[in-house]
Design a protein around this motif. Structure first.
Motif, short mmCIF file in Angstrom:
data_model
loop_
_atom_site.label_atom_id
_atom_site.label_comp_id
_atom_site.label_asym_id
_atom_site.label_seq_id
_atom_site.Cartn_x
_atom_site.Cartn_y
_atom_site.Cartn_z
N PHE A 40 0.82 -1.22 0.00
CA PHE A 40 0.00 0.00 0.00
C PHE A 40 0.85 1.27 0.00
N SER A 41 2.18 1.12 -0.07
CA SER A 41 3.04 2.30 -0.17
C SER A 41 4.39 1.88 -0.74
N GLU A 42 5.13 2.87 -1.24
CA GLU A 42 6.51 2.65 -1.66
C GLU A 42 7.39 2.52 -0.42
N GLY A 43 8.63 2.06 -0.63
CA GLY A 43 9.57 1.99 0.48
C GLY A 43 10.60 0.91 0.28
N ALA A 44 11.42 0.73 1.32
CA ALA A 44 12.53 -0.22 1.23
C ALA A 44 12.07 -1.65 1.03
N LEU A 45 10.90 -2.00 1.56
CA LEU A 45 10.39 -3.36 1.36
C LEU A 45 10.13 -3.62 -0.11
N VAL A 46 9.50 -2.67 -0.77
CA VAL A 46 9.23 -2.80 -2.20
C VAL A 46 10.53 -2.95 -2.97
N GLU A 47 11.52 -2.16 -2.61
CA GLU A 47 12.82 -2.23 -3.28
C GLU A 47 13.47 -3.60 -3.08
N ARG A 48 13.36 -4.13 -1.86
CA ARG A 48 13.97 -5.44 -1.58
C ARG A 48 13.31 -6.54 -2.42
N PHE A 49 12.00 -6.50 -2.52
CA PHE A 49 11.32 -7.51 -3.33
C PHE A 49 11.73 -7.40 -4.80
N ALA A 50 11.79 -6.17 -5.30
CA ALA A 50 12.17 -5.97 -6.69
C ALA A 50 13.59 -6.48 -6.94
N GLU A 51 14.50 -6.21 -6.01
CA GLU A 51 15.88 -6.68 -6.15
C GLU A 51 15.95 -8.21 -6.16
N ALA A 52 15.04 -8.85 -5.42
CA ALA A 52 15.03 -10.31 -5.34
C ALA A 52 14.30 -10.96 -6.52
N GLY A 53 13.76 -10.14 -7.42
CA GLY A 53 13.06 -10.68 -8.57
C GLY A 53 11.64 -11.13 -8.29
N VAL A 54 11.06 -10.66 -7.18
CA VAL A 54 9.66 -10.98 -6.84
C VAL A 54 8.76 -9.92 -7.47
N HIS A 55 7.69 -10.35 -8.10
CA HIS A 55 6.75 -9.40 -8.70
C HIS A 55 6.10 -8.58 -7.58
N VAL A 56 6.32 -7.29 -7.57
CA VAL A 56 5.78 -6.43 -6.52
C VAL A 56 5.06 -5.26 -7.17
N GLU A 57 3.93 -4.90 -6.61
CA GLU A 57 3.09 -3.85 -7.14
C GLU A 57 2.69 -2.93 -6.00
N VAL A 58 2.63 -1.63 -6.27
CA VAL A 58 2.23 -0.65 -5.25
C VAL A 58 0.86 -0.10 -5.59
N LEU A 59 -0.04 -0.21 -4.64
CA LEU A 59 -1.38 0.37 -4.74
C LEU A 59 -1.48 1.41 -3.63
#
Length: 404
Positions: A40-59
């Protein structure tokens, strides 16, 4: 198998780091599964998932909705908040429908409350409960009302599971203790950037936490004031690691408020603010004693396990889920919750005895490796999904005798 994980925060507090571990461990356990993360927000968690190659989406959660919490629950009934909540719920419903998940795995109270109402597949929602919801009126009422729309709940400690059973009787619940990456959390040298100026030779005592008010910053400073008088000006330095990461109004300290608390106790020369550290293992390795000082029962207490894995002695507020993680005097020291004298005495016993610090550190590291490594996490999550009727048993358990 398709799983969508829903996180109310894109920051990187304990709940979010635990979610990161869940997703990565589950991917290793079941590589054929499709895993997505919705934040539900941007942040370091979103970045970590993206770096790990996990599909992540922000709403993005509207600010007026994100600020609603127990301290300001009436805000939810204001027309502007109601309208924003309805629009967000509609977007969330469309997003989940597009994912077509077999499981919607929610990771925070706002997600727990929203997902059952909008999930495209009823009874596919699994709550990962990391809080004592019984002590929170809004969460208690909402989750109690929605309990029949969830397939089950995963609790991060037995204490949380007991609390949830009173809030949502009849909801199938499994306890899965948090786990940590033992390759990341391991002994290592201090980070010079995190060692307070002028602290060479002093015992460095630190609190590593978000700035949530219940994490015990004021208690930590009260104990520090006692220890300053007891040990004099050169023996100890106190380090506060972390920052405010959540949007909920009234729930956390600001940096300025904590600085005022330090000044009020005359501790300006003894307390160092290290700020938010994206890699907490750097903080643990730069401390001689790690303090867990929560003033409410802790649902789990990742700091305790992470610091033990880094071979650092830990002082723990011994109640709630935190009390399940160690044996007093063997892997860590417990102190009487909310008692600054008891906390100061526990810290002093370690500051005065380097050999005891070393013994606790070594025992804690062995304990963390034996009980909290993340290799077990993925199979345990699959096992929980299977218990709720949402998946086949994990590969490690297929063909084994079912557990009682």
């Amino acid at each position: 198998m398709r799983v969508t994980f829903v996180s109310p925060s894109g920051g990187l507090g304990g709940a979010e780091r635990s979610l990161l571990g869940c997703v990565l461990s589950l991917r290793r356990a079941e590589p054929s599964w499709s895993l997505r993360v919705l934040s539900f927000s941007e942040g370091a968690l979103v970045e970590r998932f993206a770096e790990a190659g996990v599909h992540v989406e922000v709403l993005p959660l509207p600010e007026v909705v994100g600020q609603i919490g127990e301290a300001g629950a009436r805000q939810a009934l204001r027309p502007r908040a109601l309208a924003a909540s309805a629009r967000f719920a509609a977007r969330l419903r469309r997003t989940l429908a597009a994912h077509r998940p077999d499981v919607v795995h929610t990771n925070g109270v706002k997600a727990h409350l929203l997902a059952p109402a909008v999930a495209p597949l009823r009874r596919r929602v699994v709550w990962h409960v990391r809080d004592f919801v019984g002590e929170r009126r809004v969460a208690r009422t909402g989750l109690g009302a929605l309990r029949r729309s969830a397939a089950g709940a995963i609790a991060n400690s037995h204490a949380v599971a007991r609390d949830l059973s009173a809030v949502a009787p009849g909801l199938p619940t499994r306890t899965v203790h948090n786990a940590i990456d033992l390759h990341r959390f391991r002994p290592g040298p201090p980070d010079p950037a995190l060692v307070p100026p002028g602290a060479e030779g002093a015992v460095r005592v630190g609190l590593v936490s978000t700035f949530a008010r219940w994490k015990g910053h004021a208690l930590f400073l009260d104990a520090a004031a006692r220890l300053k008088e007891r040990f004099g000006p050169e023996a100890l330095r106190f380090v506060i690691v972390g920052g405010p990461i959540y949007a909920t109004a009234g729930s956390q300290w600001s940096r300025e408020e904590l600085a005022a608390e330090v000044r009020a106790r005359g501790l300006e020369a003894y307390v160092h603010f290290a700020g938010f550290v994206d890699a907490p293992e750097r903080a643990y390795r730069s401390l001689d004693v790690v303090v867990h000082a929560s003033t409410r029962p802790e649902p789990f207490g990742r700091v305790i396990v992470e610091a033990m894995a880094c071979a650092r002695p830990v002082v723990v507020s011994a109640e709630g889920g935190a009390s399940e993680l160690f044996e007093h005097g063997v892997q860590a020291l417990g102190f009487t919750p909310r008692d600054p004298r008891s906390l100061a005495d526990a810290i002093a016993s370690l500051a005065e005895d380097p050999e005891r610090r070393q013994a606790l550190a070594e025992a804690g590291r062995r304990h963390a490796h034996a009980r909290f490594g993340d290799a077990r996490l993925g199979p345990e999550l699959v096992d929980a999904y299977a218990a709720f009727g949402l998946a086949a048993p994990p590969a490690a358990l297929r063909g084994a005798t079912p557990r009682a």
